[in-house]
Design a protein around this motif. Structure first.
Motif, mmCIF file in Angstrom:
data_model
loop_
_atom_site.group_PDB
_atom_site.id
_atom_site.type_symbol
_atom_site.label_atom_id
_atom_site.label_comp_id
_atom_site.label_asym_id
_atom_site.label_seq_id
_atom_site.Cartn_x
_atom_site.Cartn_y
_atom_site.Cartn_z
ATOM 1 N N ASN A 99 0.807 -1.224 0.000
ATOM 2 C CA ASN A 99 0.000 0.000 0.000
ATOM 3 C C ASN A 99 0.842 1.277 0.000
ATOM 4 O OD1 ASN A 99 0.913 0.059 2.639
ATOM 5 N ND2 ASN A 99 -1.106 -0.032 3.597
ATOM 6 N N THR A 156 3.405 3.409 -4.943
ATOM 7 C CA THR A 156 2.483 4.185 -5.777
ATOM 8 C C THR A 156 3.058 4.334 -7.180
ATOM 9 O OG1 THR A 156 3.565 6.288 -5.257
ATOM 10 C CG2 THR A 156 1.799 5.572 -3.757
ATOM 11 N N LYS A 157 2.275 4.923 -8.058
ATOM 12 C CA LYS A 157 2.736 5.177 -9.421
ATOM 13 C C LYS A 157 3.981 6.074 -9.378
ATOM 14 C CE LYS A 157 1.044 6.802 -13.905
ATOM 15 N NZ LYS A 157 2.131 7.790 -14.139
#
Length: 157
Positions: A95, A98-99
């Protein structure tokens, strides 16, 4: 490093990736010549202190060349690579990936700082400062891959 550019590289078009699609990142643990201090730089967001590191690009023959370029762009330092500290996997939970911060594989090098320049490409967005091992370990505690690189170095505890 022949002639330092005053321009930081941007974008990921020239980025190297590993077999699992992870971004290959190279960095340095920049030490004082007596190995009692390590140079940390502010993150680009200025919210934390980090080791100089960044993507290993396709036109760079070695990860150590990429690490030296990053040390120059982000910290304004010229350094001599002393040893390869090996690969450090990205252990962030899924989580946290991220991109903008994709899974990465880190390769750090212990280096001796030979010169600190007054001007450097990212001077306008980063500060740099020297720390003892215990100070640096505390500052890097939120970044396990950076803390691991510091611990693998031969810096005096």
């Amino acid at each position: 490093m022949a002639g330092q550019s005053m321009t930081s590289r941007t974008g990921t078009g020239n980025q190297r990736y590993g077999s699992k699609g992870e971004r290959l990142v190279a960095g340095v643990v920049p030490l004082s010549s007596d190995k009692t201090k390590v140079l940390l730089i502010q993150s680009s967001s200025r919210t934390s202190w980090v080791l100089p590191k960044g993507g290993w690009e396709l036109d760079e023959d070695t990860a150590s060349a990429a690490a030296q370029r990053e040390a120059w762009e982000e910290g304004g330092i010229i350094c001599k690579i002393d040893k390869d500290l090996g690969m450090i996997p990205d252990i962030r939970p899924t989580n946290a990936v991220t991109k903008n911060a994709p899974k990465a594989s880190y390769q750090f090098f212990e280096a001796t700082v030979t010169e600190e320049k007054v001007n450097w490409p990212e001077k306008h967005k980063r500060s740099r400062a020297w720390y003892t091992f215990s100070q640096a370990a505390q500052l890097l505690a939120q970044r396990p891959e950076l803390l691991e690189a510091l611990k693998r170095s031969s810096m005096k505890r």
